[in-house]
Motif scaffolding. Structure first.
Motif, PDB file in Angstrom:
ATOM      1  N   ARG A 231      -5.712  -0.554   1.187  1.00 32.00           N
ATOM      2  CA  ARG A 231      -6.156   0.835   1.296  1.00 32.00           C
ATOM      3  C   ARG A 231      -7.560   0.905   1.898  1.00 32.00           C
TER       4      ARG A 231
ATOM      5  N   LYS B 110       4.366   5.039   3.650  1.00 32.16           N
ATOM      6  CA  LYS B 110       3.583   6.278   3.615  1.00 32.16           C
ATOM      7  C   LYS B 110       2.561   6.174   2.500  1.00 32.16           C
ATOM      8  N   ILE B 111       1.343   6.640   2.772  1.00 39.91           N
ATOM      9  CA  ILE B 111       0.310   6.666   1.738  1.00 39.91           C
ATOM     10  C   ILE B 111      -0.538   7.913   1.887  1.00 39.91           C
ATOM     11  N   GLY B 112      -0.792   8.573   0.761  1.00 39.56           N
ATOM     12  CA  GLY B 112      -1.718   9.703   0.747  1.00 39.56           C
ATOM     13  C   GLY B 112      -3.121   9.195   0.455  1.00 39.56           C
TER      14      GLY B 112
ATOM     15  N   VAL C 203      -2.385  12.333   4.898  1.00 39.38           N
ATOM     16  CA  VAL C 203      -1.268  11.418   4.639  1.00 39.38           C
ATOM     17  C   VAL C 203      -1.098  10.522   5.856  1.00 39.38           C
TER      18      VAL C 203
ATOM     19  N   VAL D 204       0.801  -1.223   0.000  1.00 40.81           N
ATOM     20  CA  VAL D 204       0.000   0.000   0.000  1.00 40.81           C
ATOM     21  C   VAL D 204       0.838   1.279   0.000  1.00 40.81           C
ATOM     22  N   SER D 205       2.119   1.206   0.333  1.00 39.11           N
ATOM     23  CA  SER D 205       2.936   2.408   0.477  1.00 39.11           C
ATOM     24  C   SER D 205       3.172   3.105  -0.867  1.00 39.11           C
ATOM     25  N   ASP D 206       3.086   4.446  -0.841  1.00 35.59           N
ATOM     26  CA  ASP D 206       3.376   5.254  -2.032  1.00 35.59           C
ATOM     27  C   ASP D 206       4.876   5.373  -2.274  1.00 35.59           C
ATOM     28  N   ILE D 207       5.662   5.131  -1.249  1.00 37.44           N
ATOM     29  CA  ILE D 207       7.113   5.209  -1.363  1.00 37.44           C
ATOM     30  C   ILE D 207       7.689   3.802  -1.201  1.00 37.44           C
ATOM     31  N   LYS D 208       8.944   3.646  -1.581  1.00 40.27           N
ATOM     32  CA  LYS D 208       9.593   2.369  -1.317  1.00 40.27           C
ATOM     33  C   LYS D 208       9.693   2.210   0.190  1.00 40.27           C
TER      34      LYS D 208
ATOM     35  N   ARG E  25      -3.070  -3.821  -3.086  1.00 38.73           N
ATOM     36  CA  ARG E  25      -3.028  -2.407  -2.682  1.00 38.73           C
ATOM     37  C   ARG E  25      -4.427  -1.862  -2.389  1.00 38.73           C
TER      38      ARG E  25
ATOM     39  N   ASN F  17      -5.867  11.181   0.394  1.00 42.88           N
ATOM     40  CA  ASN F  17      -6.335  12.200  -0.550  1.00 42.88           C
ATOM     41  C   ASN F  17      -5.458  13.437  -0.344  1.00 42.88           C
TER      42      ASN F  17
END
Length: 201
Positions: free
Chosen positions: A180, A78-80, A86, A39-43, A176, A82
């Motif tokens: 989420r 980290k996940i946004g 965050v 689910v993470s937006d970053i590695k 993912r 909207n």
């Protein structure tokens, strides 16, 4: 979802975005690292090490015999959700020998997900006890493994001794979108708790 007025102990970041610390906890091999990765937006930062014969008497692999690695400190992602929210994700180590790390990891957490393997319910008892001891709001996420049997939610609730107001949702930690959805369920739960706390008495 509308996050205006969301109850958060910190200050909004630049542009009005709020950041929230969320814990992902559970027993050994329940899928915590997998969820952070999916689910993470970053590695994600992970601290997985290879399981060796030296840990055979310590890390019991009943039900997770194919597991080859284990988290020895934490996972971070980290996940946004909207433009307004965050989430910073902290995955806990599952083995008993690393539980001493939990107190520090939980500082500042607004909420948590407790991942549960329905084949091994007892493996997540300690995580649930820790949520209750530290008064951290949480949701239960039933991670569906390929050989998991289906159990009615109320049976799971009774077996885990979870109060009616605590959400229980099914998920696939590898997916993912599914992961989420669990995070969104947690945010909804936190908002509901916040609204109830603000009601006039």
């Amino acid at each position: 979802m509308d996050f205006k007025g969301f109850d958060h102990p910190g200050r909004p970041a630049a542009g009005g975005t709020r950041s929230v610390k969320v814990m992902i906890a559970g027993g050994f091999g329940t899928g915590k690292t997998t969820m952070v990765r999916s689910v993470s937006d970053i590695k994600p930062l992970t601290t997985e090490e290879t399981l060796t014969q030296a840990s055979a008497d310590v890390d019991h692999l009943i039900g997770v015999a194919d597991k080859t690695e284990t988290t020895v400190s934490l996972d971070f992602g980290k996940i946004g959700i909207n433009d307004e929210l965050v989430l910073y994700l902290f995955g806990t180590p599952g083995q008993e020998r690393f539980w001493f790390l939990w107190n520090g990891l939980f500082k500042g957490a607004l909420g948590a997900i407790v991942l549960v393997d329905t084949r091994r319910l007892a493996s997540s008892f300690r995580a649930i006890e820790e949520m209750e001891r530290q008064d951290v709001p949480f949701v239960i996420a039933l991670n569906v493994f390929p050989d998991s049997k289906h159990h009615p939610v109320e049976e799971i609730r009774d077996a885990l001794d979870i109060p009616p107001h605590t959400p229980i949702v099914a998920c696939d930690a590898r997916d993912r979108a599914s992961s989420r959805d669990v995070l969104i369920a947690l945010i909804r739960h936190l908002k509901e708790r916040s609204a109830i706390a603000l009601e006039p008495r």
